[in-house]
Motif scaffolding. Structure first.
Motif, mmCIF file in Angstrom:
data_model
loop_
_atom_site.group_PDB
_atom_site.id
_atom_site.type_symbol
_atom_site.label_atom_id
_atom_site.label_comp_id
_atom_site.label_asym_id
_atom_site.label_seq_id
_atom_site.Cartn_x
_atom_site.Cartn_y
_atom_site.Cartn_z
ATOM 1 N N VAL A 116 55.810 49.476 40.927
ATOM 2 C CA VAL A 116 57.153 48.989 41.259
ATOM 3 C C VAL A 116 58.105 50.173 41.132
ATOM 4 N N SER A 117 58.866 50.416 42.218
ATOM 5 C CA SER A 117 59.855 51.505 42.179
ATOM 6 C C SER A 117 61.234 50.906 42.451
ATOM 7 N N ASP A 118 62.238 51.775 42.577
ATOM 8 C CA ASP A 118 63.599 51.302 42.857
ATOM 9 C C ASP A 118 63.744 50.798 44.288
ATOM 10 N N THR A 119 62.787 51.158 45.146
ATOM 11 C CA THR A 119 62.918 50.791 46.565
ATOM 12 C C THR A 119 61.863 49.798 47.037
ATOM 13 N N GLY A 120 60.739 49.714 46.314
ATOM 14 C CA GLY A 120 59.686 48.836 46.815
ATOM 15 C C GLY A 120 58.645 48.468 45.784
ATOM 16 N N VAL A 121 57.747 47.603 46.236
ATOM 17 C CA VAL A 121 56.644 47.132 45.396
ATOM 18 C C VAL A 121 55.348 47.458 46.124
ATOM 19 N N THR A 122 54.483 48.252 45.491
ATOM 20 C CA THR A 122 53.200 48.602 46.093
ATOM 21 C C THR A 122 52.193 47.530 45.709
ATOM 22 N N VAL A 123 51.539 46.944 46.728
ATOM 23 C CA VAL A 123 50.578 45.871 46.486
ATOM 24 C C VAL A 123 49.224 46.213 47.095
ATOM 25 N N ASP A 124 48.175 45.688 46.469
ATOM 26 C CA ASP A 124 46.801 45.823 46.945
ATOM 27 C C ASP A 124 46.406 44.475 47.535
ATOM 28 N N LEU A 125 46.101 44.457 48.832
ATOM 29 C CA LEU A 125 45.771 43.219 49.526
ATOM 30 C C LEU A 125 44.284 42.871 49.444
ATOM 31 N N ASN A 126 43.489 43.731 48.820
ATOM 32 C CA ASN A 126 42.066 43.425 48.645
ATOM 33 C C ASN A 126 41.904 42.222 47.723
ATOM 34 N N HIS A 127 40.838 41.451 47.926
ATOM 35 C CA HIS A 127 40.500 40.399 46.973
ATOM 36 C C HIS A 127 40.256 41.071 45.623
ATOM 37 N N PRO A 128 40.678 40.457 44.512
ATOM 38 C CA PRO A 128 40.487 41.095 43.194
ATOM 39 C C PRO A 128 39.031 41.473 42.903
ATOM 40 N N MET A 129 38.077 40.782 43.521
ATOM 41 C CA MET A 129 36.668 41.094 43.276
ATOM 42 C C MET A 129 36.041 41.898 44.415
ATOM 43 N N ALA A 130 36.863 42.426 45.322
ATOM 44 C CA ALA A 130 36.330 43.272 46.395
ATOM 45 C C ALA A 130 35.656 44.489 45.779
ATOM 46 N N GLY A 131 34.538 44.875 46.364
ATOM 47 C CA GLY A 131 33.819 46.052 45.896
ATOM 48 C C GLY A 131 32.940 45.802 44.687
ATOM 49 N N GLN A 132 32.863 44.541 44.230
ATOM 50 C CA GLN A 132 32.068 44.256 43.036
ATOM 51 C C GLN A 132 30.863 43.375 43.370
ATOM 52 N N ASP A 133 29.737 43.705 42.737
ATOM 53 C CA ASP A 133 28.563 42.843 42.822
ATOM 54 C C ASP A 133 28.781 41.690 41.844
ATOM 55 N N LEU A 134 28.329 40.487 42.223
ATOM 56 C CA LEU A 134 28.526 39.301 41.402
ATOM 57 C C LEU A 134 27.204 38.731 40.935
ATOM 58 N N HIS A 135 27.195 38.137 39.747
ATOM 59 C CA HIS A 135 26.003 37.497 39.182
ATOM 60 C C HIS A 135 26.397 36.081 38.761
ATOM 61 N N PHE A 136 25.742 35.091 39.381
ATOM 62 C CA PHE A 136 25.987 33.682 39.081
ATOM 63 C C PHE A 136 24.800 33.098 38.342
ATOM 64 N N ILE A 137 25.067 32.366 37.261
ATOM 65 C CA ILE A 137 24.031 31.643 36.520
ATOM 66 C C ILE A 137 24.576 30.241 36.285
ATOM 67 N N GLY A 138 23.788 29.219 36.616
ATOM 68 C CA GLY A 138 24.309 27.877 36.409
ATOM 69 C C GLY A 138 23.298 26.787 36.649
ATOM 70 N N THR A 139 23.798 25.557 36.690
ATOM 71 C CA THR A 139 22.973 24.362 36.855
ATOM 72 C C THR A 139 23.628 23.438 37.865
ATOM 73 N N ILE A 140 22.814 22.835 38.726
ATOM 74 C CA ILE A 140 23.314 21.831 39.656
ATOM 75 C C ILE A 140 23.459 20.529 38.864
ATOM 76 N N ILE A 141 24.675 19.967 38.826
ATOM 77 C CA ILE A 141 24.916 18.715 38.100
ATOM 78 C C ILE A 141 24.567 17.525 38.980
ATOM 79 N N SER A 142 25.082 17.539 40.212
ATOM 80 C CA SER A 142 24.810 16.422 41.114
ATOM 81 C C SER A 142 24.909 16.858 42.561
ATOM 82 N N VAL A 143 24.205 16.117 43.410
ATOM 83 C CA VAL A 143 24.258 16.310 44.853
ATOM 84 C C VAL A 143 24.304 14.911 45.453
ATOM 85 N N ARG A 144 25.257 14.682 46.357
ATOM 86 C CA ARG A 144 25.349 13.382 47.014
ATOM 87 C C ARG A 144 25.815 13.595 48.439
ATOM 88 N N GLU A 145 25.629 12.561 49.265
ATOM 89 C CA GLU A 145 26.128 12.629 50.627
ATOM 90 C C GLU A 145 27.647 12.557 50.603
#
Length: 165
Positions: A116-145
């Motif tokens: 943040v400066s006196d004239t503008g705000v510099t922003v990053d438009l990338n998704h916060p997790m862009a460039g990162q490998d992800l690891h998911f661990i979990g359990t399926i609770i339910s599946v229905r139509e």
């Protein structure tokens, strides 16, 4: 029932990013607050759904997505400066905060404040997790139509199909 298109899935997950070979915990969805979604309508990462295809209630899963299959690689050109007067009477945003923005076509997205400066705000438009490998661990609770209403609306109305609206 196995996970397939037009099914509503409720699941738990622990999400980690992989940084320099080390796993860093990001967030979780547990039994009390599961992730519930309509499968195969484009709301979730395609490779995330691909790894869940065919699973059913009680099944456990554990998989990794490389950055290309998750939120993409970081685009160094996706950093821009917004004029400070765009924020009107609002307080200057803080570095690290995330701003909800909208383009001329009405598409909504988020940008993280980098400077943040006196004239503008510099922003990053990338998704916060862009460039990162992800690891998911979990359990399926339910599946229905999915119900007709859910299919019409294009999203799940909770694990039990009740929308509450």
């Amino acid at each position: 029932m196995n996970i397939q298109p037009n099914s509503v899935v409720a699941l738990t997950y622990d999400l980690y990013t992989i940084e320099n070979g080390e796993e860093v915990f990001v967030e979780k969805a547990d039994d009390q607050n599961p992730l519930v979604f309509l499968y195969a309508v484009g709301m979730m990462l395609p490779k995330f759904e691909e790894n869940l295809a065919g699973l059913s209630s009680g099944d456990k899963y554990d998989f990794q997505l490389v950055a290309d299959d998750a939120y993409g690689v970081k685009d160094e050109n996706a950093v821009t400066e917004l004029p400070l007067d765009m924020f009107g009477e609002m307080e200057k945003p803080e570095i690290g905060s995330v701003l909800p923005l909208q383009d001329d076509e009405g598409n909504q997205f988020r940008a993280q404040v980098k400077n943040v400066s006196d004239t503008g705000v510099t922003v990053d438009l990338n998704h916060p997790m862009a460039g990162q490998d992800l690891h998911f661990i979990g359990t399926i609770i339910s599946v229905r139509e999915a119900t007709e209403e859910e299919l019409t609306h294009g999203h799940a109305h909770g694990a039990d199909g009740q929308s509450g609206h």
